[in-house]
Design an enzyme around this catalytic site. Structure first.
Site, PDB file in Angstrom:
ATOM      1  N   SER A 140       5.428  -7.043   1.565  1.00 39.58           N
ATOM      2  CA  SER A 140       4.884  -7.744   0.393  1.00 39.58           C
ATOM      3  C   SER A 140       5.366  -9.163   0.159  1.00 39.58           C
ATOM      4  O   SER A 140       4.824  -9.849  -0.709  1.00 39.58           O
ATOM      5  CB  SER A 140       5.153  -6.942  -0.869  1.00 39.58           C
ATOM      6  OG  SER A 140       4.184  -5.954  -0.996  1.00 39.58           O
TER       7      SER A 140
ATOM      8  N   SER B 164       2.017  -7.397  -1.860  1.00 41.39           N
ATOM      9  CA  SER B 164       1.790  -7.350  -3.285  1.00 41.39           C
ATOM     10  C   SER B 164       2.272  -8.604  -4.024  1.00 41.39           C
ATOM     11  O   SER B 164       1.897  -8.795  -5.183  1.00 41.39           O
ATOM     12  CB  SER B 164       2.478  -6.124  -3.881  1.00 41.39           C
ATOM     13  OG  SER B 164       3.875  -6.188  -3.670  1.00 41.39           O
TER      14      SER B 164
ATOM     15  N   LYS C 247       7.752 -13.088  -9.349  1.00 41.66           N
ATOM     16  CA  LYS C 247       6.826 -11.950  -9.344  1.00 41.66           C
ATOM     17  C   LYS C 247       7.108 -11.118 -10.592  1.00 41.66           C
ATOM     18  O   LYS C 247       8.273 -10.970 -10.986  1.00 41.66           O
ATOM     19  CB  LYS C 247       7.103 -11.147  -8.068  1.00 41.66           C
ATOM     20  CG  LYS C 247       6.193  -9.958  -7.826  1.00 41.66           C
ATOM     21  CD  LYS C 247       6.592  -9.274  -6.518  1.00 41.66           C
ATOM     22  CE  LYS C 247       5.679  -8.137  -6.132  1.00 41.66           C
ATOM     23  NZ  LYS C 247       6.053  -7.521  -4.834  1.00 41.66           N
TER      24      LYS C 247
HETATM   25  N1  GLN Z   1       1.278  -2.884   1.213  1.00 44.61           N
HETATM   26  C1  GLN Z   1       2.415  -2.023   1.193  1.00 44.61           C
HETATM   27  C2  GLN Z   1       2.239  -0.964   0.130  1.00 44.61           C
HETATM   28  O1  GLN Z   1       1.254  -0.970  -0.496  1.00 44.61           O
HETATM   29  C3  GLN Z   1       3.670  -2.808   0.999  1.00 44.61           C
HETATM   30  C4  GLN Z   1       3.898  -3.198  -0.398  1.00 44.61           C
HETATM   31  C5  GLN Z   1       5.219  -3.863  -0.624  1.00 44.61           C
HETATM   32  O2  GLN Z   1       5.895  -4.328   0.297  1.00 44.61           O
HETATM   33  N2  GLN Z   1       5.634  -3.840  -1.867  1.00 44.61           N
HETATM   34  O3  GLN Z   1       3.054  -0.143  -0.073  1.00 44.61           O
END
Ligand code: GLN
Length: 485
Positions: free
Chosen positions: A178, A154, A79
């Site tokens: 994420s 994400s 990532k």
């Molecule tokens: N969807 C969640 C957020 O937007 C989790 C994102 C993540 O785990 N980085 O914060």
């Protein structure tokens, strides 16, 4: 099956048996990326020269009889939140444009030492804020099972790349889901380790009390192998914990007879897609057949998790993102004085969702509102953690759906951030409580989109949830399915 469809452990056997060289394998993967990524958009950067160099080094080690590392010669993707020496790191944000880190993050360094071959950096929501990868400032990523759907987020690029045979394994980060949510949407295995299990050194911070690094792979065995390589104490990250990592792969085969599984009734509530509920209940049935003992439990306050999380995560993000001011990284806007330069650089560099989080975070931390929002959210966090601890004192693991639905359509939720936030309702409490959790493919909906099952464990007991996942895989073949892309 072609080589890009195989697992880490299958490829390790072939590399070791000299049926295939690391260079041939890397070439096959780079060709696969070239052929498919115009459609999928999983990668932000592909590093062919560096990857081929890694592969040649791996072949030299193999030729010298070094087969100690199962990751030797295995092509992986990262990532774009991980710092990579000599390879740009953008976090899918314009504000990091032109930034090339001078060093590798600890997890990256450990993968490289294990002999993994770096293919490239994958797309993500900007600064890991989002659940669909649509918040990337550069491009969208498509779900390999259905190109009109999101891959989740994400870590959507990593999930799509693993599912589509564009890498063999990948790393993601998980702050509120994420790793697990995109793993669920793309039909791959994703593990969010215990907070402190894997070093966060050299990982761009989003919400420091919640962020964790973890593997995204095609099966549970691979997940154990990648975790093994990256887990362990790191003096460079004061939140990494000095608890020795057991032999995860060896722990897989212990069987699950007598393991106690709690199934929280609140996680099967309104809003859950019926096909998701059915697949997860059947999955729990498989674990029961393998010898686990299943009981219904209650996590009564989970409804407050999303609200508490979005206060805490935004507060921490507003502080972490203060460093992007146009001075130290990325493009600097032209303005008449220092303050306006900061303001203009940030206004131009950050996307909408990141700005929304910074404003929300600054607000909940400001004098007069701190007690009402931030402090209250922290108290809710403590209660949620206590609920989890109390359930886990009576069971070895908790099993739930990973997400209420299968992958939604591209653009379906972009205009409704609250609805997007709610897609994390089943993953967030795990981060607030600092626990490990695994997402496993456990079925498909009527449209052929994958369904994920979440297995939550006790702190530092990744071995047990991996063992449950492995037992489930032995009884099913969901993890062997590959998308047609
Ligand atoms: N969807 C969640 C957020 O937007 C989790 C994102 C993540 O785990 N980085 O914060």
């Amino acid at each position: 099956m072609t080589v890009h469809d195989l697992t880490v452990h299958e490829l390790h056997d072939r590399l070791r048996g000299r049926e295939l060289s690391a260079v041939e394998l890397a070439e096959a993967l780079f060709d696969r990326i070239e052929a498919t990524d115009g459609t999928l958009g999983a990668y932000l950067a592909v590093c062919r020269d560096q990857g081929m160099e890694d592969a040649r080094r791996a072949d030299a080690r193999l030729a010298a009889g070094d087969v100690s590392s199962k990751l030797l010669g295995i092509p992986v993707a990262l990532k774009d939140v991980f710092l990579t020496e000599g390879v740009p790191t953008t976090c899918a944000s314009k504000i990091l444009g032109g930034f090339t880190p001078p060093y590798d993050g600890t997890a990256v360094r450990r993968l490289k030492e294990a002999g993994a071959v770096l293919l490239g950096k994958t797309n993500m929501d900007e600064f890991a804020m989002g659940s669909s990868t649509e918040n990337s400032s550069f491009s969208i990523t498509r779900n390999p099972w259905d190109l009109d759907h999101v891959p989740g987020g994400s870590s959507g690029g990593s999930a799509a790349a693993v599912a589509a045979g564009q890498c063999i394994a990948a790393l993601g980060t998980d702050t509120g889901g994420s790793i697990r949510q995109p793993a669920s949407f793309c039909g791959v295995v994703g593990l969010k380790p215990t907070y402190g299990r894997v070093s966060r050194y050299g990982v761009v911070a989003y919400a420091s009390s919640l962020d964790q690094v973890g593997p995204m792979t095609r099966d549970v065995t691979d997940c154990a192998l990648v975790l093994q390589a990256i887990a362990g104490h790191d003096p460079a990250d004061s939140t990494s914990v000095d608890v020795p990592a057991p032999d995860y792969a060896a722990a897989l085969t212990g069987g699950v007879k007598g393991l106690r599984i709690g199934v929280p009734r609140e996680y099967f509530a309104a809003g859950l897609q019926p096909e998701v509920e059915q697949a997860v209940r059947e999955g729990i049935g498989e674990m029961e057949k393998a010898g686990a003992v299943v009981t219904e439990v209650s996590l009564p306050r989970n409804d407050y998790a999303v609200a508490a999380y979005y206060v805490i995560a935004a507060a921490e993000a507003s502080s972490n993102l203060a460093r992007y001011d146009g001075m130290r990284y990325g493009p600097r806007a032209q303005a008449e004085d220092l303050t306006s330069t900061y303001m203009k650089s940030r206004a131009q560099g950050f996307g909408h969702e990141v700005k929304r989080r910074i404003m929300l975070g600054t607000y909940v931390l400001s004098a007069g509102y701190y007690d009402a929002y931030y402090l209250k959210a922290q108290k809710v966090r403590t209660l949620l953690k206590q609920d989890m601890e109390s359930v886990l004192s009576g069971c070895d693991a908790i099993v739930t759906p990973t997400c209420p639905t299968t992958a939604f359509k591209l653009d379906e939720l972009t205009h409704d951030p609250l609805q997007m936030y709610l897609s994390d309702i089943l993953t967030i409490s795990v981060n607030l409580a600092g626990l490990p959790a695994l997402s496993l493919p456990c079925g498909f909906d009527h449209a052929g989109l994958p369904i994920g099952m979440q297995v939550i464990g006790r702190p530092f007991d990744e071995a047990t949830i991996l063992r449950l996942g492995y037992a489930f895989e032995q009884a099913t073949d969901w993890h062997r399915r590959r998308p047609g892309t």
